[in-house]
Design an enzyme around this catalytic site. Sequence first.
Site, PDB file in Angstrom:
ATOM      1  N   GLU A 214      -6.187 -10.936  -1.103  1.00 13.56           N
ATOM      2  CA  GLU A 214      -6.982 -10.719   0.118  1.00 13.56           C
ATOM      3  C   GLU A 214      -8.478 -10.675  -0.196  1.00 13.56           C
ATOM      4  O   GLU A 214      -9.197  -9.794   0.291  1.00 13.56           O
ATOM      5  CB  GLU A 214      -6.554  -9.399   0.798  1.00 13.56           C
ATOM      6  CG  GLU A 214      -5.076  -9.317   1.123  1.00 13.56           C
ATOM      7  CD  GLU A 214      -4.666  -8.031   1.846  1.00 13.56           C
ATOM      8  OE1 GLU A 214      -5.542  -7.295   2.328  1.00 13.56           O
ATOM      9  OE2 GLU A 214      -3.454  -7.769   1.924  1.00 13.56           O
TER      10      GLU A 214
ATOM     11  N   GLU B   6       0.803  -1.241   0.000  1.00 14.28           N
ATOM     12  CA  GLU B   6       0.000   0.000   0.000  1.00 14.28           C
ATOM     13  C   GLU B   6       0.827   1.279   0.000  1.00 14.28           C
ATOM     14  O   GLU B   6       0.573   2.190   0.792  1.00 14.28           O
ATOM     15  CB  GLU B   6      -0.965  -0.004   1.198  1.00 14.28           C
ATOM     16  CG  GLU B   6      -1.876  -1.216   1.219  1.00 14.28           C
ATOM     17  CD  GLU B   6      -2.775  -1.300   2.455  1.00 14.28           C
ATOM     18  OE1 GLU B   6      -2.760  -0.361   3.268  1.00 14.28           O
ATOM     19  OE2 GLU B   6      -3.476  -2.316   2.599  1.00 14.28           O
TER      20      GLU B   6
END
Length: 371
Positions: free
Chosen positions: A280, A167
């Site tokens: 995810e 991220e």
Amino acid sequence: MRDYSGHWLAKHIDRRTFLLAAGAAIASARVSSADESGETSLRQRAEKKGLVFGTQVNAGPLFSLKPYQDAVLRDAAMIVPENEMKWRPTQPTARQANYFNAERIAKFAEDNTLLLRGHTAVWHQNPPAWTKDIISGDDGEKLVLKHARELIEHFRGRVMEWDVVNEAIAPEDGMPDNLRNWAPYNKGGIDFIADCFYAARQADPKAKLYYNDYSVYYQSQGLRRDAILVFLEKLKSKGAPIDGFGIQSHLIANAEFDEAIYRRFLSEVADLGLKIRATELDVSDVRLEPDIQIRDTIVAAHTKQYLDVLFDEPAVVGLVTWGMTDRFSWLHEGWPRRDRLRQRCLPLDDNFARKPMWYAIADALDHAPSR
Ligand code: G3I
């Protein structure tokens, strides 16, 4: 074929979702019969196509709740610790490392011949409290690199694939190269991120190295898609040893998904010579009405629609769900429904029974082109 046109569901959802849902329901009936013949697990279905199915695990339930452990072993060929390898739990104080839970999960993977993903070495969200001043000071980059090196070295030879950096892209922060406004990125830029990958390769030369990020799936996320593509291109052009892009895939049922846009994005990532893994997957039902059957049906349809596009891209190597059962999901606290009902976001329900989402994954795997 069963006629769904007068079905009560048709009155609640739009035509496209309805048709997808009807498809998922048919697949579900077919898969149930295959079930009795023994060809059941998501793991086997994926293996047949040269893909890998995996799931995130949490040491708490994994080592205390047998049905949870059984569910993992039934379906997964790969596991990834939810939190146990993150910086905060693995180095609670400056002088003390604590790999207790990460080690237990690594051993569980070894004992059961499961592949292990490492998550995650560098993430702005997870440094322990004691690092705060150091990270914003002159030695911040050095400390982050040291941590990444030590963590990956500790598990050398045991982790198949690492989310080295997680991220790092945040166009909304308005920083150069769309990097997140975090001191090590502000100071070192993309060169620093390339250094993280070099450190990771040195620490474990055989592990595959991934950059992992979210929100690239929907029409409205074009800015992030573009920023991430440019970022990956720059990382590659600097010679950073990166093998793949992890697409988190925290989906939202009823969000606008444009298949053509997503196909193009995946092929652009593949053109950079990178492998792709959905890392995810879960599907939030926050936008859906309370009725369980409606929620499950739409979540399954969305899962199937997304995975069909994903698996069509030859660079995709597999899928990891962010949990197997609704009983344990970050979404219950991270993004609660307004009506306070529990989200139904994962393949199994609170009691480990298969939901339409499980069958949607099974069906998408069955229809995936072989690698
Ligand atoms: O460990 C403490 C515990 O000591 C304390 O009593 C408790 C009180 O709330 O908190 C515990 O820490 C929590 C930790 O999970 C372990 O359970 C944190 O509050 C909580 O914020 C943390 O959330 C995790 C989150 O990442 C932040 O690390 C979620 O479980 C986890 O599912 C989530 O996973 C992330 C991926 O790593 C990256 N992508 C997004 C994904 C979802 O947010």
